[in-house]
Motif scaffolding. Structure first.
Motif, short mmCIF file in Angstrom:
data_model
loop_
_atom_site.label_atom_id
_atom_site.label_comp_id
_atom_site.label_asym_id
_atom_site.label_seq_id
_atom_site.Cartn_x
_atom_site.Cartn_y
_atom_site.Cartn_z
N ASP A 61 0.91 -1.54 -0.02
CA ASP A 61 0.06 0.01 -0.06
C ASP A 61 0.91 1.29 0.14
O ASP A 61 2.07 1.33 0.06
N SER A 62 0.03 2.35 0.15
CA SER A 62 1.04 3.61 0.04
C SER A 62 2.03 3.84 0.97
O SER A 62 2.99 4.31 1.01
N ARG A 63 1.62 3.35 2.23
CA ARG A 63 2.41 3.44 3.66
C ARG A 63 3.83 2.62 3.32
O ARG A 63 4.74 2.90 3.61
N ILE A 84 11.57 1.97 -8.32
CA ILE A 84 11.06 1.02 -7.16
C ILE A 84 10.31 -0.18 -8.08
O ILE A 84 9.24 0.18 -8.81
N ASP A 85 10.57 -1.19 -7.95
CA ASP A 85 9.91 -2.32 -8.72
C ASP A 85 9.33 -3.39 -7.53
O ASP A 85 9.89 -3.26 -6.41
N VAL A 86 8.10 -3.83 -7.77
CA VAL A 86 7.63 -4.91 -6.91
C VAL A 86 7.18 -6.08 -7.62
O VAL A 86 6.83 -6.27 -8.83
N PHE A 87 7.73 -7.23 -6.85
CA PHE A 87 7.37 -8.65 -7.48
C PHE A 87 6.46 -9.28 -6.60
O PHE A 87 6.65 -9.46 -5.44
N ALA A 88 5.22 -9.18 -6.88
CA ALA A 88 4.16 -9.86 -6.39
C ALA A 88 3.97 -11.28 -6.81
O ALA A 88 3.63 -11.66 -7.96
N CYS A 89 4.26 -12.28 -5.78
CA CYS A 89 4.54 -13.53 -6.12
C CYS A 89 3.31 -14.30 -5.71
O CYS A 89 2.87 -14.28 -4.36
N GLY A 90 3.09 -15.50 -5.98
CA GLY A 90 2.06 -16.60 -5.57
C GLY A 90 2.56 -17.95 -6.21
O GLY A 90 3.79 -18.08 -6.75
N PRO A 91 1.89 -18.97 -5.98
CA PRO A 91 2.21 -20.23 -6.31
C PRO A 91 2.50 -20.53 -7.82
O PRO A 91 3.23 -21.65 -8.14
N GLN A 92 1.93 -19.65 -8.70
CA GLN A 92 1.96 -19.74 -10.14
C GLN A 92 2.93 -19.05 -10.86
O GLN A 92 3.35 -19.23 -11.98
N CYS A 94 5.03 -14.81 -10.64
CA CYS A 94 5.30 -13.27 -10.06
C CYS A 94 4.45 -12.27 -11.28
O CYS A 94 4.96 -12.67 -12.25
N HIS A 95 4.02 -11.25 -10.65
CA HIS A 95 3.68 -10.13 -11.34
C HIS A 95 4.74 -8.93 -11.01
O HIS A 95 5.14 -8.85 -9.92
N TRP A 96 5.54 -8.72 -12.23
CA TRP A 96 6.61 -7.95 -11.88
C TRP A 96 6.18 -6.35 -12.25
O TRP A 96 5.90 -6.12 -13.50
N TYR A 97 6.01 -5.48 -11.34
CA TYR A 97 5.62 -4.09 -11.46
C TYR A 97 6.79 -3.22 -11.55
O TYR A 97 7.38 -3.23 -10.59
N LYS A 98 6.96 -2.60 -12.64
CA LYS A 98 8.09 -1.96 -12.80
C LYS A 98 7.89 -0.41 -12.54
O LYS A 98 6.88 0.07 -13.16
N LEU A 102 4.08 6.18 -5.99
CA LEU A 102 3.25 6.33 -4.48
C LEU A 102 1.80 6.23 -4.62
O LEU A 102 1.00 5.75 -3.92
N ASP A 103 1.58 6.69 -5.88
CA ASP A 103 -0.19 6.52 -6.12
C ASP A 103 -0.50 5.24 -6.78
O ASP A 103 -1.73 4.97 -6.92
N GLY A 104 0.34 4.37 -6.60
CA GLY A 104 -0.09 2.79 -6.79
C GLY A 104 0.19 2.41 -8.48
O GLY A 104 0.00 1.32 -8.96
N CYS A 105 0.15 3.55 -9.29
CA CYS A 105 0.50 3.40 -10.75
C CYS A 105 1.76 2.84 -11.00
O CYS A 105 2.78 3.01 -10.12
N CYS A 106 2.21 2.14 -12.23
CA CYS A 106 3.50 1.80 -12.62
C CYS A 106 3.84 1.97 -13.87
O CYS A 106 2.69 2.07 -14.50
N GLU A 107 4.85 1.74 -14.39
CA GLU A 107 5.30 2.14 -15.82
C GLU A 107 5.00 0.96 -16.54
O GLU A 107 4.33 1.13 -17.66
#
Length: 115
Positions: A61-63, A84-92, A94-98, A102-107
């Motif tokens: 989240d933004s915090r 800042i990149d985020v890898f949101a991973c699960g059993p199948q 990951c989504h790589w958010y590049k 801060l507003d939650g959007c990404c490139e």
């Protein structure tokens, strides 16, 4: 699956994508940076999240982004731009958010299978 296993898999993936890993699990009073990487002249701070039963992206989240940005500022001494990149991973996989902002959007978002 352990937190460090996910981070290690993401770090290996980044190396395969021609990133150079500078640091892992860097701790500051304001929080922790999972991976610090460099690609060309771009310094990248990577947050790795793994959740088995729901979308790991929901946990950033933004915090959390503000804490990552504070850590990035401390890491660079305020003297260097970064992404800042985020890898949101699960059993199948990951989504790589590049380029997460801060507003939650990404490139861009890319699906990667690391398992």
């Amino acid at each position: 699956m352990s937190r460090h296993f996910s981070e290690d898999r993401v770090a290996s993936f980044l190396v395969s994508q021609k990133y150079r890993i500078l640091d892992q699990n860097v701790v500051f009073p304001t929080g922790e940076i999972d991976i610090v990487a460099l690609k060309g002249r771009t310094l990248v701070f990577v947050e790795v999240r793994y959740r088995k039963n729901f979308d790991a992206a929901e946990t950033v989240d933004s915090r959390k982004l503000e804490r990552i940005m504070q850590c990035a500022y401390l890491y660079t001494g305020g003297e260097q731009s970064y992404r800042i990149d985020v890898f949101a991973c699960g059993p199948q996989g990951c989504h790589w958010y590049k380029g997460v902002r801060l507003d939650g959007c990404c490139e861009s978002v890319e699906w990667v299978n690391l398992w």
